[in-house]
Design an enzyme around this catalytic site. Structure first.
Site, short mmCIF file in Angstrom:
data_model
loop_
_atom_site.label_atom_id
_atom_site.label_comp_id
_atom_site.label_asym_id
_atom_site.label_seq_id
_atom_site.Cartn_x
_atom_site.Cartn_y
_atom_site.Cartn_z
N ASN A 147 0.87 -1.18 0.00
CA ASN A 147 0.00 0.00 0.00
C ASN A 147 0.90 1.23 0.00
OD1 ASN A 147 -1.80 2.04 0.52
ND2 ASN A 147 -2.40 1.31 2.56
N TRP A 148 1.02 1.85 -1.16
CA TRP A 148 1.94 2.99 -1.29
C TRP A 148 1.38 4.26 -0.67
CZ3 TRP A 148 4.11 2.55 -7.03
CH2 TRP A 148 4.80 1.34 -7.15
N LYS A 149 0.10 4.26 -0.33
CA LYS A 149 -0.58 5.45 0.23
C LYS A 149 -0.34 6.66 -0.68
CE LYS A 149 -0.36 3.25 4.68
NZ LYS A 149 -0.26 3.36 6.13
N HIS A 200 -9.74 1.13 4.72
CA HIS A 200 -8.48 1.32 5.47
C HIS A 200 -8.74 2.27 6.64
CE1 HIS A 200 -4.40 2.50 6.45
NE2 HIS A 200 -4.00 1.42 5.80
N GLU A 214 -7.12 4.67 7.75
CA GLU A 214 -6.88 6.08 7.45
C GLU A 214 -8.08 6.72 6.77
OE1 GLU A 214 -3.13 5.53 5.45
OE2 GLU A 214 -2.19 5.01 7.36
N GLU A 239 -5.64 -4.98 10.59
CA GLU A 239 -4.64 -3.93 10.77
C GLU A 239 -4.93 -3.16 12.06
OE1 GLU A 239 -2.67 -2.79 6.78
OE2 GLU A 239 -4.38 -1.48 7.11
N GLY A 279 2.16 2.34 10.73
CA GLY A 279 3.10 3.45 10.57
C GLY A 279 3.78 3.87 11.86
N SER A 329 3.13 -2.06 10.34
CA SER A 329 4.58 -2.11 10.57
C SER A 329 5.20 -3.47 10.26
CB SER A 329 4.91 -1.66 12.01
OG SER A 329 4.51 -0.31 12.20
N GLY A 349 2.71 -1.17 4.34
CA GLY A 349 2.74 0.25 3.99
C GLY A 349 4.16 0.71 3.75
N GLY A 350 4.77 1.31 4.78
CA GLY A 350 6.09 1.92 4.66
C GLY A 350 7.13 1.06 3.96
P1 PGA Z 1 2.59 0.31 7.68
O1 PGA Z 1 1.15 0.50 6.99
O2 PGA Z 1 3.17 -0.97 7.14
O3 PGA Z 1 3.38 1.51 7.25
O4 PGA Z 1 2.38 0.25 9.15
C1 PGA Z 1 0.30 -0.59 6.79
C2 PGA Z 1 -1.01 -0.12 6.19
O5 PGA Z 1 -1.49 0.96 6.57
O6 PGA Z 1 -1.62 -0.81 5.35
#
Ligand code: PGA
Length: 247
Positions: free
Chosen positions: A6-8, A93, A95, A161, A167, A205, A226-227
């Site tokens: 997930n590149w956001k 998600h 977010e 999640e 993050g 994470s 994500g990251g």
């Molecule tokens: P993260 O994000 O790996 O940076 O914690 C995961 C996500 O939000 O899907």
């Protein structure tokens, strides 16, 4: 197993296309048992689709609107995504839920994705307060049930999640993740005839150094990253850990 990146809201055009090309190279010898998907920002889907065509890397979007089309400024429909060879779409998600997306609306999106032949990656997870209250499991299962309203199991993927792990560098322990995944699998099994077969990803994470112990857990079928998905080497190392866990 599925590892989805997930590149956001990250990367410009050139970097997005470059990262896609690196990921294609880094995952070229993948076995059939592990699927890889990348979810770039919507504006780069077309360019990234071009780059991953013919490879093992599948394309995912980060969001969709449930309507087929019309006066929805700024939104993207399921049909627009399938036009670009998108196969997965992240839905609900945290977010986006934090911006006011309700589980009822998330369920509408899951239904729209399935109707278009997209595989929805439905995200659920508790906040830190909810975990500390001791009710995380009941809260996550309630969120799951509400987000599955009217949904069938076609191509469904669920991602657990925990919001406090996204993050933050703070990941759920393998035991915490396994316990929640087992509860989610039971709930899916009660809801759908083939519910126990739904892939359940862990997200929050996930990094090369914790992926192996997470993937060792019985009910973890992959990761939503994500990251660490913004770096081809890290992402490929997580994919390799998924492959190793199949042996
Ligand atoms: P993260 O994000 O790996 O940076 O914690 C995961 C996500 O939000 O899907």
């Amino acid at each position: 197993m599925l590892v989805a990146g997930n590149w956001k809201m990250n990367l410009g055009h050139a970097d997005a296309v470059g990262l896609a090309a690196e990921i294609v190279r880094a995952t070229a010898d993948l076995s059939d048992e592990v699927g890889v998907a990348i979810c770039p920002p919507a504006v780069w889907l077309d360019a990234v689709a071009e780059r991953v065509r013919g490879s093992e890397v599948r394309l995912g979007a980060q969001n969709l609107h449930p309507a087929d089309g019309g006066a929805f400024t700024g939104e993207v429909s399921a049909g627009m995504l399938t036009d670009l060879d998108v196969e997965y779409v992240i839905v609900g998600h945290s977010e986006r839920r934090q911006m006011g997306e309700t589980s009822a609306f998330v369920a509408e999106k899951v239904r729209a994705a399935q109707a278009a032949g997209l595989a929805p990656i439905l995200c659920v997870g508790e906040t830190l307060d909810e975990r500390e209250s001791g009710d995380a499991e009941a809260i996550v299962l309630a969120q799951l049930a509400a987000s599955l309203d009217g949904v069938d199991s076609a191509d469904l993927v669920v991602a657990y999640e925990p919001v406090w792990a996204i993050g933050t560098g703070r990941t759920a322990t393998p035991e915490q993740a396994q316990a929640m995944h087992a509860a989610i699998r039971r709930a899916l099994g009660e809801r759908f005839e083939d519910g126990e077969d739904v892939e359940i990803l862990y997200g929050g994470s996930v990094k090369p150094d914790n992926a192996a112990e997470l993937f060792d857990q019985d009910d973890l079928d992959g990761a939503l990253v994500g990251g660490a998905s913004l770096d081809a080497e890290s992402f490929a190392a997580i994919v390799a850990a998924a492959e190793a866990s199949m042996c």
